[in-house]
Design a protein around this motif. Structure first.
Motif, short mmCIF file in Angstrom:
data_model
loop_
_atom_site.label_atom_id
_atom_site.label_comp_id
_atom_site.label_asym_id
_atom_site.label_seq_id
_atom_site.Cartn_x
_atom_site.Cartn_y
_atom_site.Cartn_z
N ALA A 32 5.88 1.66 0.27
CA ALA A 32 5.59 1.65 -1.17
C ALA A 32 4.11 1.35 -1.28
O ALA A 32 3.66 0.27 -0.92
N SER A 33 3.33 2.33 -1.76
CA SER A 33 1.88 2.20 -1.74
C SER A 33 1.27 2.57 -3.08
O SER A 33 1.85 3.33 -3.86
N ASP A 34 0.06 2.05 -3.30
CA ASP A 34 -0.68 2.44 -4.50
C ASP A 34 -1.55 3.66 -4.23
O ASP A 34 -2.25 4.14 -5.12
N GLN A 35 -1.51 4.19 -3.00
CA GLN A 35 -2.28 5.37 -2.61
C GLN A 35 -1.37 6.36 -1.89
O GLN A 35 -0.52 5.94 -1.11
N PRO A 36 -1.55 7.66 -2.11
CA PRO A 36 -0.78 8.64 -1.33
C PRO A 36 -1.13 8.49 0.15
O PRO A 36 -2.27 8.20 0.50
N ARG A 37 -0.13 8.64 1.01
CA ARG A 37 -0.34 8.51 2.44
C ARG A 37 0.48 9.57 3.16
O ARG A 37 1.55 9.93 2.69
N GLN A 38 -0.01 10.04 4.28
CA GLN A 38 0.73 10.97 5.12
C GLN A 38 1.30 10.18 6.29
O GLN A 38 0.55 9.74 7.17
N LEU A 39 2.61 9.97 6.28
CA LEU A 39 3.25 9.17 7.31
C LEU A 39 4.52 9.85 7.81
O LEU A 39 4.97 10.85 7.23
N ASP A 40 5.10 9.28 8.84
CA ASP A 40 6.35 9.79 9.40
C ASP A 40 7.59 9.24 8.70
O ASP A 40 8.71 9.47 9.14
N VAL A 41 7.38 8.48 7.62
CA VAL A 41 8.47 7.95 6.80
C VAL A 41 8.14 8.28 5.35
O VAL A 41 6.98 8.53 5.02
N PRO A 42 9.15 8.27 4.47
CA PRO A 42 8.86 8.55 3.06
C PRO A 42 7.90 7.53 2.46
O PRO A 42 7.95 6.34 2.78
N VAL A 43 7.01 8.00 1.59
CA VAL A 43 6.06 7.15 0.89
C VAL A 43 6.36 7.25 -0.61
O VAL A 43 6.43 8.35 -1.16
N PHE A 44 6.54 6.10 -1.23
CA PHE A 44 6.83 6.02 -2.66
C PHE A 44 5.68 5.31 -3.35
O PHE A 44 4.99 4.49 -2.74
N HIS A 45 5.48 5.61 -4.63
CA HIS A 45 4.51 4.84 -5.39
C HIS A 45 5.01 3.41 -5.46
O HIS A 45 6.23 3.16 -5.54
N ILE A 46 4.11 2.47 -5.45
CA ILE A 46 4.45 1.05 -5.42
C ILE A 46 5.33 0.62 -6.60
O ILE A 46 6.07 -0.35 -6.50
N ASP A 47 5.29 1.36 -7.70
CA ASP A 47 6.11 1.03 -8.88
C ASP A 47 7.39 1.85 -8.98
O ASP A 47 8.11 1.74 -9.97
N ASP A 48 7.71 2.66 -7.96
CA ASP A 48 8.88 3.55 -8.00
C ASP A 48 10.13 2.86 -7.44
O ASP A 48 10.67 3.25 -6.41
N ALA A 49 10.59 1.82 -8.14
CA ALA A 49 11.77 1.10 -7.69
C ALA A 49 13.00 2.00 -7.69
O ALA A 49 13.85 1.90 -6.79
N ALA A 50 13.12 2.90 -8.66
CA ALA A 50 14.28 3.79 -8.72
C ALA A 50 14.33 4.71 -7.49
O ALA A 50 15.39 4.90 -6.89
N GLY A 51 13.18 5.26 -7.11
CA GLY A 51 13.13 6.12 -5.93
C GLY A 51 13.47 5.36 -4.66
O GLY A 51 14.21 5.86 -3.80
N LEU A 52 12.93 4.16 -4.53
CA LEU A 52 13.25 3.33 -3.36
C LEU A 52 14.73 2.97 -3.34
O LEU A 52 15.36 2.96 -2.28
N CYS A 53 15.30 2.68 -4.51
CA CYS A 53 16.73 2.38 -4.58
C CYS A 53 17.56 3.59 -4.19
O CYS A 53 18.59 3.45 -3.52
N ASP A 54 17.13 4.78 -4.60
CA ASP A 54 17.85 5.99 -4.18
C ASP A 54 17.89 6.06 -2.65
O ASP A 54 18.94 6.37 -2.06
N LEU A 55 16.76 5.79 -2.00
CA LEU A 55 16.71 5.79 -0.54
C LEU A 55 17.64 4.73 0.04
O LEU A 55 18.41 5.00 0.97
N ILE A 56 17.59 3.51 -0.48
CA ILE A 56 18.42 2.42 0.02
C ILE A 56 19.90 2.76 -0.14
O ILE A 56 20.70 2.58 0.79
N VAL A 57 20.28 3.26 -1.31
CA VAL A 57 21.69 3.62 -1.54
C VAL A 57 22.12 4.72 -0.58
O VAL A 57 23.19 4.64 0.05
N ALA A 58 21.30 5.75 -0.42
CA ALA A 58 21.66 6.86 0.47
C ALA A 58 21.81 6.41 1.92
O ALA A 58 22.74 6.83 2.61
N ARG A 59 20.92 5.54 2.37
CA ARG A 59 20.94 5.12 3.78
C ARG A 59 21.93 4.02 4.09
O ARG A 59 22.46 3.96 5.20
N PHE A 60 22.18 3.12 3.14
CA PHE A 60 22.94 1.92 3.47
C PHE A 60 24.19 1.69 2.62
O PHE A 60 25.03 0.87 3.02
N LEU A 61 24.32 2.34 1.48
CA LEU A 61 25.43 2.00 0.57
C LEU A 61 26.34 3.18 0.24
O LEU A 61 27.25 3.03 -0.54
#
Length: 169
Positions: free
Chosen positions: A139-168
């Protein structure tokens, strides 16, 4: 481990607690039972000197519980130099939850989301000098090119989508 654990890691002052607040609120809104575990590398006290519970602990109680109609708090003394592992803590106290989010535990083997702010550091902890294979997202305030998904630091809904998909799911 049941429930699953996701650790939010970052350098101090980056926004771990703020992101955790948003993630917890989002997961609760979606109907999940959420636990939070904060790691403190130093000694801490939730008891207040002079209060009855503090006095009982000072008298030698290994575990002191404080109960009320609204909540339960526990002070459990660890043997000197023997902090229980995150897995032991979660297994002992979080069995009734759907997921546990932690703040800290950067050296654990649990899946991690790293919070990153350019003003705090140009490099990531988990993709800097060391490559942490447990990193699942950033979760970053800057776009980044990484080997894992990068979300905007304020994108709690997007991060929750990832958490739900992977773990719940």
């Amino acid at each position: 481990m049941t429930p699953p654990v996701v650790s939010i890691v970052a350098k101090s002052g980056t926004g771990k607690t703020t992101l955790l607040e948003k993630l917890i609120a989002e997961l609760k809104m979606r109907g999940y039972r959420v636990g939070a575990v904060k790691h403190d590398a130093h000694s801490f006290s939730i008891d207040h000197e002079g209060k009855d519970s503090w006095r009982l602990t000072q008298a030698g109680a290994d575990t002191t519980l404080i109960t009320s109609p609204a909540k339960v708090a526990m002070v459990k003394q660890n043997p000197v130099g023997q902090e229980p592992s995150l897995a032991e803590t979660v297994n002992s106290y979080c069995g009734d939850l759907d997921i546990v989010l932690t703040e800290g535990f950067k050296r654990s083997r649990m899946p991690k989301i790293e919070v990153h702010r350019l003003e705090r550091s140009a490099t990531l902890m988990c993709r800097g000098e060391e490559h942490d294979p447990t990193l699942i997202a950033v979760a970053s305030d800057q776009p980044r090119q990484l080997d894992v998904p990068v979300f905007h630091i304020d994108d709690a809904a997007g991060l929750c989508d990832l958490i739900v998909a992977r773990f719940l799911s």
